[in-house]
Design a protein around this motif. Sequence first.
Motif, short mmCIF file in Angstrom:
data_model
loop_
_atom_site.label_atom_id
_atom_site.label_comp_id
_atom_site.label_asym_id
_atom_site.label_seq_id
_atom_site.Cartn_x
_atom_site.Cartn_y
_atom_site.Cartn_z
N TRP A 9 47.40 30.72 11.37
CA TRP A 9 46.68 30.85 12.64
C TRP A 9 45.19 30.62 12.47
CZ3 TRP A 9 48.97 29.96 16.82
CH2 TRP A 9 50.33 30.22 16.93
N ASP A 10 44.65 30.88 11.28
CA ASP A 10 43.26 30.51 11.04
C ASP A 10 43.08 29.01 11.19
OD1 ASP A 10 42.40 33.08 10.61
OD2 ASP A 10 42.45 32.96 8.43
N ASN A 11 44.05 28.25 10.64
CA ASN A 11 44.00 26.80 10.78
C ASN A 11 44.13 26.39 12.24
OD1 ASN A 11 46.20 24.36 11.12
ND2 ASN A 11 44.54 23.81 9.74
N GLU A 12 45.07 27.01 12.93
CA GLU A 12 45.34 26.62 14.31
C GLU A 12 44.14 26.87 15.21
OE1 GLU A 12 47.30 25.12 17.57
OE2 GLU A 12 47.85 25.00 15.46
N LEU A 13 43.44 27.97 14.98
CA LEU A 13 42.38 28.37 15.88
C LEU A 13 40.98 27.91 15.45
CD1 LEU A 13 43.62 32.01 16.59
CD2 LEU A 13 43.88 30.02 18.06
N LEU A 14 40.81 27.63 14.16
CA LEU A 14 39.47 27.34 13.67
C LEU A 14 39.28 25.96 13.06
CD1 LEU A 14 38.71 30.81 12.00
CD2 LEU A 14 37.79 29.96 14.15
N ASP A 15 40.29 25.43 12.37
CA ASP A 15 40.13 24.16 11.66
C ASP A 15 40.34 22.96 12.59
OD1 ASP A 15 39.72 25.49 9.31
OD2 ASP A 15 41.75 25.20 8.54
N PRO A 16 39.52 21.93 12.48
CA PRO A 16 39.86 20.66 13.13
C PRO A 16 41.10 20.10 12.43
CG PRO A 16 37.54 20.73 12.47
CD PRO A 16 38.21 21.87 11.79
N ASP A 17 42.10 19.73 13.21
CA ASP A 17 43.35 19.25 12.60
C ASP A 17 44.14 18.46 13.64
OD1 ASP A 17 45.41 18.87 10.72
OD2 ASP A 17 45.17 20.91 9.95
N PHE A 18 45.26 17.92 13.20
CA PHE A 18 46.10 17.10 14.06
C PHE A 18 47.12 17.97 14.81
CE2 PHE A 18 44.66 14.48 10.56
CZ PHE A 18 44.31 13.28 11.17
N ALA A 19 47.45 17.53 16.03
CA ALA A 19 48.53 18.13 16.83
C ALA A 19 48.38 19.64 17.01
CB ALA A 19 49.90 17.81 16.20
N LYS A 20 47.21 20.06 17.45
CA LYS A 20 47.07 21.47 17.81
C LYS A 20 48.01 21.79 18.97
CE LYS A 20 43.95 22.76 14.85
NZ LYS A 20 42.71 23.43 15.25
N PHE A 21 48.56 22.99 18.97
CA PHE A 21 49.52 23.35 20.02
C PHE A 21 48.91 23.23 21.42
CE2 PHE A 21 51.60 26.10 16.59
CZ PHE A 21 52.65 25.21 16.40
N THR A 22 47.64 23.60 21.55
CA THR A 22 47.00 23.53 22.87
C THR A 22 46.94 22.09 23.37
OG1 THR A 22 44.86 23.53 21.73
CG2 THR A 22 45.63 25.63 22.62
N SER A 23 46.68 21.15 22.46
CA SER A 23 46.63 19.73 22.85
C SER A 23 48.03 19.21 23.15
CB SER A 23 46.00 18.91 21.73
OG SER A 23 44.68 19.32 21.48
N GLU A 48 38.53 35.50 33.41
CA GLU A 48 39.32 34.35 33.84
C GLU A 48 38.99 33.10 33.01
OE1 GLU A 48 38.44 33.92 37.95
OE2 GLU A 48 39.49 35.74 38.55
N VAL A 49 37.78 33.07 32.45
CA VAL A 49 37.36 31.90 31.66
C VAL A 49 38.07 31.87 30.30
CG1 VAL A 49 35.41 30.80 30.48
CG2 VAL A 49 35.11 31.75 32.78
N VAL A 50 38.25 33.04 29.67
CA VAL A 50 38.73 33.09 28.29
C VAL A 50 40.11 32.45 28.11
CG1 VAL A 50 39.26 34.60 26.35
CG2 VAL A 50 37.28 35.07 27.78
N ARG A 101 43.36 27.83 25.98
CA ARG A 101 44.25 26.70 26.20
C ARG A 101 43.62 25.37 25.82
NH1 ARG A 101 45.52 27.84 32.26
NH2 ARG A 101 45.75 25.57 32.28
N GLY A 102 42.35 25.40 25.41
CA GLY A 102 41.69 24.19 24.93
C GLY A 102 41.01 23.37 26.00
N LEU A 103 40.80 23.92 27.20
CA LEU A 103 40.16 23.16 28.27
C LEU A 103 38.68 22.96 27.98
CD1 LEU A 103 42.85 23.96 29.69
CD2 LEU A 103 41.54 24.17 31.80
N SER A 104 38.17 21.82 28.37
CA SER A 104 36.75 21.52 28.21
C SER A 104 35.95 22.24 29.31
CB SER A 104 36.51 20.02 28.32
OG SER A 104 36.81 19.56 29.63
N THR A 105 34.62 22.21 29.18
CA THR A 105 33.76 22.82 30.19
C THR A 105 34.02 22.20 31.56
OG1 THR A 105 32.04 23.30 28.57
CG2 THR A 105 31.37 23.23 30.88
N LYS A 106 34.13 20.87 31.60
CA LYS A 106 34.39 20.18 32.86
C LYS A 106 35.73 20.60 33.46
CE LYS A 106 34.80 15.54 34.89
NZ LYS A 106 34.76 14.09 34.60
N GLU A 107 36.76 20.72 32.61
CA GLU A 107 38.10 21.09 33.09
C GLU A 107 38.12 22.54 33.58
OE1 GLU A 107 40.97 18.24 30.34
OE2 GLU A 107 40.06 20.04 29.46
#
Length: 354
Positions: A72-86, A290-292, A297-303
């Motif tokens: 979960w450290d990898n999932e939440l902190l590391d740049p990596d491929f195929a994150k669950f949120t994406s 509501e923002v958190v 979920r990985g939404l950008s500021t614009k989203e």
Amino acid sequence: MGIDQVIAARDRVLAADAAERPLTELLGDVLEALHGVAAFSVAALLLTDTDSMLPFGGIVEGLDPSQCTPFWDNELLDPDFAKFTSLARSAEPVATLSQLTDGDLARSPRYRKLYEPAGGGDEIRVAFTTGASCWAVAALVRSAELGPFPAAESHAVLELVPVAARAIRSAVMRRDRATADQAPTMLVIDSDASLVSATPGAAEVLAEFAIHGVDVDVPTVALAAARRAENLKNATGISMRARGSSGRWFRLHAAPLGEYQVGVVVEPAGPGDLVSIVLESHGLTQRESEVVPLLARGLSTKEIATEMCISRHTVNDHLKTIFSKCGVTSRGELVARLFADHILEHHHAATVHR
């Protein structure tokens, strides 16, 4: 991979759904169906909160429990491929690590840190979504000696996802309805810490918070909630969570009833409750809270601005305040701390290892 195996796997999930199997048992059926269409030796099939995408239990197979936190450290902190949120927001909810890295698995920190040292190789990741909601995610890892997942196997997993996602959604909703059918317990506590009255069935809930050798009318956790509500002088009251002796989590909401009494409502806490309770404990306003989940979920500021119908400037102001209140400096650190400090223990307790 033949069509017969795919049909058998789909039939297994459909039969489990039709039989309205309990959630944990149905997850086991889904995992066995995945075994029927793909070859892997390590698996994590995890339920997710549809609001925040954070995991709340599931089934883990062949993975050393000590690897859970690094995972979960990898999932939440590391740049990596195929994150669950994406993956949950992608048109294609199935991806293999070998495809995304063009066959060079070493490009993935997840592979280098977790899979390669244990002899693991390629990974299939899955998001079980219906519409915009993600109900579960999965990571399936095969041994290095088997090479990459064949295209036929990843396609078979993709074929299975819609059926499995609907079955998991149905099982989650059955569980939530069963929980909702349990009437909450109401306690009325006087200023001298005595229990004035309680709804029927309160004894069972009070026993959840009893401390061995301490004989009191009101358990410490309920009294603490009452005192906080009384001292804050907040008409809307306060919420907190507590874990009972059975391992179940509860939400307590306390509010003043008059000059000398406080009412405390105790009810089972669902996954979404744990997130909101934690955010409340950091002093976040309703709008900031509501923002958190949108961040998680990985939404950008614009989203986020579009989702909440506010300006990007307002979103940035909310982010600054949230980071300050939670003592973090980045989105990843915020979600990682929220998960590790408050949800990971619940996730461990609700996860079946086999």
